[in-house]
Design a protein around this motif. Structure first.
Motif, mmCIF file in Angstrom:
data_model
loop_
_atom_site.group_PDB
_atom_site.id
_atom_site.type_symbol
_atom_site.label_atom_id
_atom_site.label_comp_id
_atom_site.label_asym_id
_atom_site.label_seq_id
_atom_site.Cartn_x
_atom_site.Cartn_y
_atom_site.Cartn_z
ATOM 1 N N LYS A 177 -18.127 66.484 40.974
ATOM 2 C CA LYS A 177 -17.009 65.817 40.281
ATOM 3 C C LYS A 177 -15.712 66.584 40.491
ATOM 4 N N ALA A 223 -12.296 65.481 42.433
ATOM 5 C CA ALA A 223 -11.053 65.375 41.667
ATOM 6 C C ALA A 223 -9.929 66.185 42.313
ATOM 7 N N GLU A 226 -1.052 68.870 36.177
ATOM 8 C CA GLU A 226 -1.713 67.998 37.144
ATOM 9 C C GLU A 226 -3.210 68.316 37.237
ATOM 10 N N ASP A 252 -4.939 67.131 34.072
ATOM 11 C CA ASP A 252 -5.076 65.669 34.078
ATOM 12 C C ASP A 252 -6.246 65.233 34.957
ATOM 13 N N ARG A 253 -6.237 65.720 36.200
ATOM 14 C CA ARG A 253 -7.275 65.298 37.141
ATOM 15 C C ARG A 253 -8.672 65.684 36.662
ATOM 16 N N GLY A 275 -9.602 66.620 33.587
ATOM 17 C CA GLY A 275 -9.915 65.980 32.305
ATOM 18 C C GLY A 275 -10.508 64.600 32.538
ATOM 19 N N GLU A 276 -9.884 63.864 33.451
ATOM 20 C CA GLU A 276 -10.375 62.524 33.768
ATOM 21 C C GLU A 276 -11.789 62.574 34.361
ATOM 22 N N ALA A 277 -12.046 63.597 35.174
ATOM 23 C CA ALA A 277 -13.368 63.738 35.807
ATOM 24 C C ALA A 277 -14.382 64.400 34.876
ATOM 25 N N LYS A 278 -13.960 64.718 33.651
ATOM 26 C CA LYS A 278 -14.837 65.367 32.657
ATOM 27 C C LYS A 278 -15.328 66.743 33.106
ATOM 28 N N HIS A 290 -11.532 64.823 22.337
ATOM 29 C CA HIS A 290 -12.597 64.362 23.229
ATOM 30 C C HIS A 290 -12.699 65.154 24.525
ATOM 31 N N ILE A 291 -12.016 66.292 24.580
ATOM 32 C CA ILE A 291 -12.071 67.155 25.759
ATOM 33 C C ILE A 291 -13.249 68.125 25.603
#
Lengths: 405, 405
Positions: free
Chosen positions: A261, A265, A304, A307-308, A310-313, B139-140
């Motif tokens: 992941k 990302a 940046e 963000d990237r 965080g979105e990919a967990k 939620h992080i």
């Protein structure tokens, strides 16, 4: 709403860090905390600031403000016969006594556990020491730094092949404060069953050993002695700080799935390669991997990257400065800040690290000035103003600082 | 002698570090701790060791052994209807539930606070999360390192003008574990008054903020943002590590009186000079002072420095390695070690960081193997062996690892 320790009186003889931090938590839980100070006051009142700075800050140092809300202050000269007797009277009515004198000092003052529990069998008597009450180091003085050294914590903190460093905050003291709180609450629970108090002990030694517990266990099991690894650790790769254009971020992608992941990302072409695919590969090719990741993160901003990932967990966090951390919106959102008055100013302090659904502590009392509640507390003991004045003249409260200036 | 939590059952859904460390303390205090594990087991069972190493160590990793004594293990597949129902039945009879799932997970499993407290109003429901249940970061995902970074702790740890480092051990997790213990004990005390349980929360965020509290307060009061100082700190000089012939020692001589004692114990001619005499002088001439002291200590052994300063009552401690610290006679003398069985071997683990005069935990139970107590615990719930087998066939306990191999 009734708070948890509303009917509990805590007599706190402790100073500086671990003890005061513990009784602040008890105060947050509703306890009536009476801070017994020597005539010159808890040293922490003046810690790390100049006299000019102190006046500017409303008379309290940052560390005193941080650790002494929800208490009242009474100055007592415990070596003065009348001052000592007041301490005894307060202890007879208290639920909890806390102190951090060296072993033997409270006993010599007639305020030891055996003496006090004879007249008040419900008393919980909490002692916080350096190395404990027995053993070869029992009579050695120590502080947070000494136990960071003794415990081996310093030896695993720092850059590889450079001199080791301390953990930047007083973690042994602060961890010890929660150990003391837990011990006191445990003894209060036990009192519900037995009707009797008992002695509770914690120490910088036990607190530091608890922080190091899994390192000691590893050593005991197979002889491994860990060394400093910067921001990395021995468990997995990547699991450390990486440079960004405007700061640093920590990135944790321990499992193969998480690594994939992460790679996608950030840059799959450079990172999603067989040589980095499995846990073992990443440990094996650690240096190359760190270099490859760093080369990519250096070109991005912290925001940046966060963000990237965080979105990919993928677990990621900015290496914040003290100011950025203190100002974090999240801390405020979870009620981690408590506003306090210091002179004419209002400053936040950090909340106790646990919260209850049925009670809260939003109405916190600001730290008391030295001896501020002497009269009130003596009145509660049944003394009238004339007697209080004569006790004062007899030196029970010491020479108050106003007189000493 | 009755232990403090003898009548308390703790249902522990937590994994890895903070949660298990907390429930181990509760187990040390006598609680009946039921560790609910996913069919593959708590990841900490396999942490930081290879499969071969694991077999050698008797099937438990050092970090699992360090944090999981005094518990019984039950595997449950919480997504299996029958497995889930068993969890509900256990929760109905428990005094305390502990979990560290991300916000919302327990609710989706039908094991949220609102649901469980409806049928068991005496339940204390303890949640440990990363950043709390509300706010922008709720939620992080995070771990110890992430909060060392987020909290600013990394930013004050390291050498001056070098990249900052992490504190070598998982202090946010372990401090959080005691926060959780204190919160749970507080809620149990409250239950004595109200007859009702409640939700208790702690988090890596609150735990790390508590560790940083006096730095945040300082920043909030006057904008100061501290930086790493190696083993030194901003409060006084000398207050740091110094080199010896055979290692390093920390020396703390903050006050003028202590400095004089120190100077005379080491070398009065070189050190008891006007330019170092007062707090302000020592801060002003810091670099020169550190060099002068280092030049002297480098010629002495650690033992010699410790002897001399110990006699002079100056705070001193050796910078121990993990092995030296673990083997310290003092830790043993204060009952800081607890012997545990791991397979055919016996290894020590570190005691809980507080002790009681009326109860002790010398008879500790070793960490359970995965699912070891499944049958016993189900029997206690009233299930007979035939039913347990049919639950097993229905997948309530997941595919046990023996079957999965």
């Amino acid at each position: 709403m009734q708070n948890i320790l509303d009917d509990i009186t805590v007599l706190d003889f402790s100073r500086v860090f671990a003890g005061p931090a513990a009784t602040q938590v008890l105060g947050d839980m509703g306890a009536n905390v009476i801070k017994i100070e020597p005539p010159a006051g808890d040293e922490a009142r003046y810690y790390g600031v100049t006299k000019e700075k102190l006046a500017e800050l409303g008379g309290v140092s940052p560390s005193f403000l941080a650790l002494n809300r929800n208490k009242r202050s009474l100055t007592l000269d415990l070596r003065n016969e009348k001052g000592n007797r007041i301490a005894r009277e307060l202890a007879d009515r208290a639920d909890v006594v806390v102190h951090n004198f060296r072993p033997g000092v409270m006993e010599r003052l007639g305020l030891g556990f055996d003496t006090l529990s004879q007249s008040n069998e419900r008393l919980v008597y909490a002692e916080f020491s350096a190395y404990g009450r027995k053993g070869p180091l029992a009579h050695i003085g120590a502080n947070d730094l000494a136990l960071q050294a003794h415990s081996g914590l310093i030896s695993i903190t720092g850059e590889p092949d450079r001199p080791p460093v301390r953990c930047g905050t007083a973690i042994v003291d602060l961890h010890g404060s929660l150990a003391l709180v837990a011990g006191i609450l445990g003894a209060l629970l036990h009192r519900h069953t037995t009707g009797r108090g008992q002695r509770v002990e914690s120490s910088l030694l036990l607190s530091s050993a608890h922080l190091m517990s899994y390192f000691y266990t590893e050593y005991w099991m197979d002889g491994t002695v860990r060394k400093p690894m910067g921001t990395a650790n021995h468990l997995s790769v990547p699991n450390q700080a990486f440079p960004a254009r405007d700061g640093e971020v920590v990135i944790i992608a321990s499992t193969d799935e998480m690594w994939k992941k992460f790679a996608h990302a950030i840059d799959a072409d450079t990172l999603d390669l067989p040589k980095f695919a499995r846990v073992f590969d990443r440990r094996q090719n650690r240096v190359e991997l760190i270099a490859a990741v760093s080369a990519l993160t250096t070109q991005m901003t912290c925001a940046e990257i966060i963000d990237r990932l965080g979105e990919a967990k993928v677990v990621v966090a900015k290496v914040n400065s003290v100011g950025e951390a203190a100002d974090s919106e999240q801390l405020e959102a979870v009620d981690g800040k408590i506003m306090l008055q210091a002179g004419a100013h209002e400053f936040p302090s950090v909340a106790s690290p646990f919260q209850f659904s049925e009670v809260d502590i939003n109405a916190a009392k600001s730290p008391p000035s030295l001896g501020a509640n002497t009269h009130d507390i003596l009145h509660e003991l049944g003394y009238d103003s004339a007697t209080i004045n004569s006790l004062s003249n007899a030196g029970a409260f010491g020479r108050l600082p106003e007189a000493a200036e």
